[in-house]
Scaffold this motif. Structure first.
Motif, PDB file in Angstrom:
ATOM      1  N   UNK A 163       0.839  -1.196   0.000  1.00  0.00           N
ATOM      2  CA  UNK A 163       0.000   0.000   0.000  1.00  0.00           C
ATOM      3  C   UNK A 163       0.879   1.253   0.000  1.00  0.00           C
ATOM      4  N   UNK A 164       1.969   1.220   0.781  1.00  0.00           N
ATOM      5  CA  UNK A 164       2.876   2.365   0.821  1.00  0.00           C
ATOM      6  C   UNK A 164       3.496   2.594  -0.563  1.00  0.00           C
ATOM      7  N   UNK A 165       3.937   1.519  -1.220  1.00  0.00           N
ATOM      8  CA  UNK A 165       4.478   1.654  -2.584  1.00  0.00           C
ATOM      9  C   UNK A 165       3.429   2.298  -3.499  1.00  0.00           C
ATOM     10  N   UNK A 166       2.204   1.799  -3.421  1.00  0.00           N
ATOM     11  CA  UNK A 166       1.151   2.272  -4.326  1.00  0.00           C
ATOM     12  C   UNK A 166       0.777   3.732  -4.051  1.00  0.00           C
ATOM     13  N   UNK A 167       0.708   4.107  -2.756  1.00  0.00           N
ATOM     14  CA  UNK A 167       0.298   5.478  -2.418  1.00  0.00           C
ATOM     15  C   UNK A 167       1.386   6.484  -2.782  1.00  0.00           C
ATOM     16  N   UNK A 168       2.651   6.119  -2.562  1.00  0.00           N
ATOM     17  CA  UNK A 168       3.753   7.031  -2.926  1.00  0.00           C
ATOM     18  C   UNK A 168       3.752   7.228  -4.444  1.00  0.00           C
ATOM     19  N   UNK A 169       3.594   6.145  -5.187  1.00  0.00           N
ATOM     20  CA  UNK A 169       3.579   6.233  -6.657  1.00  0.00           C
ATOM     21  C   UNK A 169       2.390   7.069  -7.131  1.00  0.00           C
ATOM     22  N   UNK A 170       1.272   6.923  -6.442  1.00  0.00           N
ATOM     23  CA  UNK A 170       0.071   7.671  -6.820  1.00  0.00           C
ATOM     24  C   UNK A 170       0.288   9.170  -6.583  1.00  0.00           C
ATOM     25  N   UNK A 171       0.826   9.492  -5.393  1.00  0.00           N
ATOM     26  CA  UNK A 171       1.017  10.903  -5.044  1.00  0.00           C
ATOM     27  C   UNK A 171       1.972  11.598  -6.017  1.00  0.00           C
ATOM     28  N   UNK A 172       3.067  10.920  -6.363  1.00  0.00           N
ATOM     29  CA  UNK A 172       4.069  11.544  -7.235  1.00  0.00           C
ATOM     30  C   UNK A 172       3.830  11.267  -8.722  1.00  0.00           C
ATOM     31  N   UNK A 173       2.671  10.685  -9.025  1.00  0.00           N
ATOM     32  CA  UNK A 173       2.326  10.444 -10.431  1.00  0.00           C
ATOM     33  C   UNK A 173       3.333   9.570 -11.181  1.00  0.00           C
ATOM     34  N   UNK A 174       3.841   8.557 -10.495  1.00  0.00           N
ATOM     35  CA  UNK A 174       4.832   7.682 -11.135  1.00  0.00           C
ATOM     36  C   UNK A 174       4.167   6.696 -12.092  1.00  0.00           C
ATOM     37  N   UNK A 175       2.883   6.464 -11.901  1.00  0.00           N
ATOM     38  CA  UNK A 175       2.179   5.489 -12.743  1.00  0.00           C
ATOM     39  C   UNK A 175       1.573   4.393 -11.892  1.00  0.00           C
ATOM     40  N   UNK A 176       0.882   3.480 -12.549  1.00  0.00           N
ATOM     41  CA  UNK A 176       0.146   2.424 -11.854  1.00  0.00           C
ATOM     42  C   UNK A 176       0.412   1.100 -12.557  1.00  0.00           C
ATOM     43  N   UNK A 177       0.597   0.007 -11.855  1.00  0.00           N
ATOM     44  CA  UNK A 177       0.625  -0.132 -10.405  1.00  0.00           C
ATOM     45  C   UNK A 177       1.971   0.282  -9.822  1.00  0.00           C
ATOM     46  N   UNK A 178       1.922   0.863  -8.630  1.00  0.00           N
ATOM     47  CA  UNK A 178       3.061   1.565  -8.062  1.00  0.00           C
ATOM     48  C   UNK A 178       4.284   0.729  -7.721  1.00  0.00           C
ATOM     49  N   UNK A 179       4.073  -0.463  -7.173  1.00  0.00           N
ATOM     50  CA  UNK A 179       5.198  -1.250  -6.670  1.00  0.00           C
ATOM     51  C   UNK A 179       6.244  -1.534  -7.729  1.00  0.00           C
ATOM     52  N   UNK A 180       5.805  -2.052  -8.816  1.00  0.00           N
ATOM     53  CA  UNK A 180       6.746  -2.459  -9.858  1.00  0.00           C
ATOM     54  C   UNK A 180       7.405  -1.238 -10.510  1.00  0.00           C
ATOM     55  N   UNK A 181       6.684  -0.107 -10.560  1.00  0.00           N
ATOM     56  CA  UNK A 181       7.250   1.114 -11.161  1.00  0.00           C
ATOM     57  C   UNK A 181       8.317   1.714 -10.243  1.00  0.00           C
ATOM     58  N   UNK A 182       8.034   1.748  -8.938  1.00  0.00           N
ATOM     59  CA  UNK A 182       9.040   2.267  -7.990  1.00  0.00           C
ATOM     60  C   UNK A 182      10.285   1.381  -8.022  1.00  0.00           C
ATOM     61  N   UNK A 183      10.078   0.077  -8.083  1.00  0.00           N
ATOM     62  CA  UNK A 183      11.193  -0.874  -8.169  1.00  0.00           C
ATOM     63  C   UNK A 183      12.077  -0.526  -9.379  1.00  0.00           C
ATOM     64  N   UNK A 184      11.430  -0.239 -10.490  1.00  0.00           N
ATOM     65  CA  UNK A 184      12.176   0.063 -11.732  1.00  0.00           C
ATOM     66  C   UNK A 184      12.867   1.425 -11.634  1.00  0.00           C
TER      67      UNK A 184
END
Ligand code: KG4
Ligand code: ZN
Length: 337
Positions: A163-184
Motif C-alpha cells: 500500500x505504501x508503494x502504491x500510495x507514494x507512486x500515486x502521489x508523485x504520479x509515477x504510474x500504476x501499479x506503483x510497486x513495480x514502477x518504484x522498483x524500476x
C-alpha cells in the motif's frame, strides 16, 4: 488429483489447473490494470464488475489450456478470504455453483496461505520455516509448520508495504501499479537522497512488527524535512530513498525473527516479494536459505490456490456450499495499542 483453482480477491481474475499441488497445467490471469489505471488505484466496484464479466471465459480458458473439462476435474478450490468483498464474492459464488452443478468437491481457501504456497508449486520445501507474506494488504512474518499451520510472529500495525508503494507512486504520479514502477525507477536513483525515519517499535510484543504509515506520510507530506539537499528531487531518487527505507523496515523485523527462532529457511510470497531490492537483501543474508516464487506467482494467481486446495482435498477436507466470503482474517493484522 486435478484441481481447478479460482482467484478473484482483488483486481486479477484468475483460474488454473494444477495436478497434485505441483504440476501447473494452466494458469490464466486476466489483469484489470488498464481499467484501474486512470484512478491510480483499485476501484472496488469496477473490480467486481470485471470479475463478473471475465470469470466464465477465464475458467473456460484454464480448462481448455490444460486439456480438461469440468468432468475430468477432481476438485475446485476458491479464495474466500481475505480481500475485497465484492471481488471475493464473484469467484466464490461462481466456484460454488460450478462445484454444485458438476457434483465436485469444493474447498474455500485463504488467499495469504495461497501466497505462501506459491513457492511450493515448483519445489518441495520442508517445514518448519520462516514465512514472509508481503502484499498490498498485509505484512506477516510467521513460523510455518504446514500448509495450513502458521504462527504469526509479527505483522503491520497500520499499512501494508504494498500500500505504501502504491500510495507514494500515486502521489508523485509515477504510474500504476506503483510497486513495480518504484522498483524500476529506484534502479537509477540514489537511496541516500533522503533519510526517511524508521518506525519506533520498542514495546514488548512488537519485536517482529512493522509499520508503514509513518514512512508513507514522511515521503508524501514531509519530504523536504528528510531530503538531502545535495540531491535533486527526481522520481528516481524519491523512489530509491523510499524503497530502501521500506525494505529496511522489513529486514529489521526479519533479522530479529531469524535470530530468535534459529530457523534457517525463509519462504517469501505476495506481490512485494517481487521487489528486487528485498530479494537482493534477503539473498545476501548469511546462513539463510531464501526461497521466492517465480515473479508471476508472487502476485495474485490461481495456481497457488489450486495447489493449496489440493492438500485440503487430499486430506478429505471440504467446505460447505454456504461458507461465507470474508474481507479480513483474524490474527493477520495487529491493532495499534
Ligand atoms: O499479492 P498481490 O498481487 O495482491 C494482494 O494480495 O495485495 O500484491 C500486490 C501488491 C501491490 O501493492 C503492488 O504494488 C506490490 O504488490 N508489488 C510490488 C512489486 N510488484 C508488486 N511492490 C514492490 N516491488 C515490486 N516489484
Ligand atoms: Zn495477493
Amino acid at each position: 488429483m486435478k484441481v481447478l483453482g479460482i482467484e478473484s480477491s482483488c483486481d486479477e481474475t484468475a483460474a488454473a489447473v494444477v495436478i497434485d499441488g505441483k504440476t501447473i497445467c494452466s494458469s490464466i490471469v486476466a489483469t484489470q490494470i488498464p481499467f484501474h489505471e486512470e484512478y491510480r488505484g483499485v476501484v472496488p466496484e469496477i473490480a467486481s464488475r470485471k470479475h463478473t464479466e471475465w470469470i466464465l471465459p477465464v475458467v473456460e480458458k484454464a480448462l481448455n489450456e490444460a486439456g480438461e473439462t469440468i468432468q475430468t476435474i477432481d476438485g475446485i478450490a476458491v479464495t474466500n478470504r481475505p480481500g475485497l468483498m465484492g471481488s471475493l464474492l464473484v469467484g466464490l459464488t461462481f466456484g460454488k455453483a460450478l462445484a454444485w452443478s458438476a457434483q465436485k468437491p469444493f474447498i474455500a481457501v485463504n488467499h495469504m496461505l495461497g501466497h505462501l504456497y506459491a513457492a511450493h508449486l515448483e519445489q518441495d520445501i520442508p517445514y518448519p520455516y520462516l514465512g514472509l507474506l508481503v502484499s498490498g494488504g498485509h505484512a506477516i512474518i510467521c513460523k510455518v509448520y504446514g500448509f495450513d499451520s502458521i504462527e504469526v510472529l509479527g505483522a503491520t500495525i497500520d499499512d501494508a508495504p504494498g500500500e505504501a508503494f502504491d500510495k507514494v507512486a500515486k502521489f508523485y504520479n509515477f504510474g500504476y501499479p506503483g510497486g513495480v514502477i518504484i522498483d524500476r525507477l529506484a534502479k537509477n536513483g540514489n537511496p541516500k537522497a533522503a533519510n526517511f525515519p524508521m518506525p519506533v517499535l520498542h514495546e514488548e510484543g512488537r519485536r517482529y512488527d512493522v509499520s508503514y504509515s509513518g514512512l508513507k506520510t514522511a515521503v508524501i507530506n514531509q519530504i523536504d524535512r528528510f531530503w538531502n539537499p545535495e540531491f535533486e528531487k527526481t522520481p528516481e531518487n524519491i523512489a530509491a530513498a523510499f524503497q530502501s527505507r521500506a525494505v529496511k523496515i522489513l529486514m529489521r523485523a526479519i533479522k530479529r525473527a531469524i535470530e530468535d527462532t534459529g530457523l534457517t529457511t525463509l519462504v517469501a510470497g505476495g506481490g512485494v516479494a517481487a521487489n528486487s531490492l528485498l530479494r537482493e537483501q534477503l539473498a545476501a543474508e548469511k546462513n539463510l536459505k531464501c526461497i521466492f516464487p517465480p515473479l508471476k506467482y508472487c502476485t495474485d494467481n490461481a495456481a497457488m490456490i489450486a495447489g493449496l486446495g489440493y492438500h485440503y482435498l487430499k486430506r478429505g477436507e471440504y467446505s460447505e456450499l454456504n461458507c461465507p466470503a470474508s474481507a479480513r482474517v483474524e490474527g493477520f493484522k495487529k491493532k495499534p495499542r
